[in-house]
Design an enzyme around this catalytic site. Structure first.
Site, PDB file in Angstrom:
ATOM      1  N   SER A  95      45.306 -28.375 138.969  1.00 31.01           N
ATOM      2  CA  SER A  95      46.147 -28.594 137.961  1.00 31.01           C
ATOM      3  C   SER A  95      47.630 -27.487 139.174  1.00 31.01           C
ATOM      4  O   SER A  95      48.555 -27.024 137.949  1.00 31.01           O
ATOM      5  CB  SER A  95      45.773 -28.228 136.360  1.00 31.01           C
ATOM      6  OG  SER A  95      45.155 -26.629 137.051  1.00 31.01           O
ATOM      7  N   ASP A 150      49.189 -19.723 130.395  1.00 27.57           N
ATOM      8  CA  ASP A 150      48.090 -19.584 129.461  1.00 27.57           C
ATOM      9  C   ASP A 150      46.749 -19.078 129.913  1.00 27.57           C
ATOM     10  O   ASP A 150      46.883 -18.354 130.768  1.00 27.57           O
ATOM     11  CB  ASP A 150      47.971 -21.983 129.566  1.00 27.57           C
ATOM     12  CG  ASP A 150      47.897 -22.352 130.784  1.00 27.57           C
ATOM     13  OD1 ASP A 150      47.198 -21.280 132.224  1.00 27.57           O
ATOM     14  OD2 ASP A 150      47.938 -23.113 130.192  1.00 27.57           O
ATOM     15  N   HIS A 181      46.464 -20.101 134.193  1.00 26.26           N
ATOM     16  CA  HIS A 181      47.706 -20.927 134.890  1.00 26.26           C
ATOM     17  C   HIS A 181      48.460 -19.492 134.962  1.00 26.26           C
ATOM     18  O   HIS A 181      48.932 -19.034 134.062  1.00 26.26           O
ATOM     19  CB  HIS A 181      48.518 -21.990 134.878  1.00 26.26           C
ATOM     20  CG  HIS A 181      47.287 -23.262 134.361  1.00 26.26           C
ATOM     21  ND1 HIS A 181      46.797 -23.989 133.550  1.00 26.26           N
ATOM     22  CD2 HIS A 181      46.767 -24.145 135.393  1.00 26.26           C
ATOM     23  CE1 HIS A 181      45.708 -24.934 133.644  1.00 26.26           C
ATOM     24  NE2 HIS A 181      45.732 -25.174 135.211  1.00 26.26           N
TER      25      HIS A 181
END
Length: 357
Positions: free
Chosen positions: A32, A322, A325
């Site tokens: 991600s 978050d 990340h």
């Protein structure tokens, strides 16, 4: 202060374009941290195609796991190469692939099993299969000599391994790896598997590789929220696991460079860069290092950013967006040092030097 100016300029869209030799394409593999929309097309909980993701990105919420740009966007800006499109997007074909393709998938790992509790994801081995599919399309567009030169001069960016820890080894309720392997044994398993995967990409014609190490995972809001470290401290046991893996990855880079003189493998010292940020945040204009900008619970890291949740207003001052990340401001610092940094950041050469080879 200079770094603050650079970050602010970049966030307002001023590209640091290298006017010298430009690689023809970027090929991106990973998780991600570099996914730019592949997971939008998968049946998974690991998605970011909703507000407030992309709140600071011109395209809005695109599937980037950030408030703004991905590290790939920044690196592309600095090299003068457009950020390549996600493989799973239906428009990624023909001419749209000539600047490369991004195969990265949120929750994907080196091991096929990593991240399975989120649902569908493309592991590193699946991403290599997807690259082979792209090659078949390229063969209809270029002759063999042109394609070989195109692949050899392109730059491969691989950022993976994070989920093999946070979405595998560190979740004993879902995975048995922590019972079956000591931390050093698990690092060796990852490195041996990753080494074979890199050789598979090399056998397909790719020659210039940037391999991002794992950052200090014990310091992300998700791990701080576990409550197993003293207040205000990172989870040192997790960081030590990562240090072991990163040391092995650097050694793997040295081995691959010895054995493949036609290629260049570069180790990106993610741990060092984010360690600098966390240890001396004021130097980078950050004021919040231990909490997410968007999330719920302790350190805003127990539940990650939810649809329509109101994020913090001082996003440029947060290291973490978050639970898992970094913000685009922190991402930019890493990207700049990967492209331009000294050997302590990027070994044995940086991405700009690799592009000039």
């Amino acid at each position: 202060m200079m770094i603050l100016v650079i970050v602010l300029l970049c966030c307002y869209g001023v590209a640091n374009v290298n006017s010298q030799r430009v690689p023809p394409a970027l090929f991106v593999f990973g998780d991600s941290l570099v996914d730019v929309g592949n997971n939008n097309h998968l049946n998974t909980w690991a998605k970011s195609n909703f507000y407030p993701y992309g709140i600071d990105y011109n395209g809005g919420y695109t599937g980037r796991f950030s408030n703004g740009k991905s590290v790939i966007d920044f690196i592309g800006d600095m090299l003068g190469v457009p950020s390549p499109p996600p493989f799973l997007d239906s428009s990624t074909s023909g001419q749209n692939m000539l600047n490369g393709v991004n195969y990265a998938s949120g929750s994907g790992g080196i091991l096929d099993d990593s991240g399975r509790h989120f649902g569908d994801r493309h592991s590193m081995s699946k991403q290599i299969q997807n690259f082979e599919s792209t090659l078949n399309q390229y063969r209809t567009m270029m002759n063999a000599t042109t394609l070989n030169q195109f692949l050899a001069k392109s730059i491969v960016i691989v950022v993976i391994g994070n989920n093999d820890y946070i979405s595998n080894y560190l979740l004993p309720g879902f995975y048995g790896t922590s019972r079956n392997y000591t931390a050093p044994q698990f690092a060796n398993l990852l490195l041996n598997t990753f080494g074979r995967q890199l050789l598979a990409l090399h056998s397909l014609g790719l020659r210039r590789f940037f391999l991002g190490g794992i950052g200090p995972l014990g310091c992300i809001p998700n791990q701080r929220a576990r409550g197993i470290a003293p207040f205000g401290r990172c989870v040192d046991s997790v960081n030590q696991m990562v240090v072991t893996y990163n040391g092995g990855l650097r050694s793997l880079v040295e081995q691959l460079n010895r054995e493949h003189s036609d290629s260049m493998f570069v180790y990106g010292n993610t741990y060092n860069v984010f360690g600098d940020i966390l240890n001396n945040p004021n130097a980078f204009a950050f004021t919040v290092v231990d909490r997410a900008c968007c999330g719920i619970g302790l350190n805003r890291g127990q539940i990650s950013c939810l649809p329509l949740q109101l994020p913090c207003l001082n996003r440029d001052q947060h290291v973490f967006w978050d639970a898992f990340h970094p913000t685009q401001s922190a991402i930019y610092v890493f990207a700049w040092r990967a492209v331009n940094g000294p050997q302590s950041d990027c070994y044995p050469i940086n991405i700009k030097q690799m592009a000039l080879m």
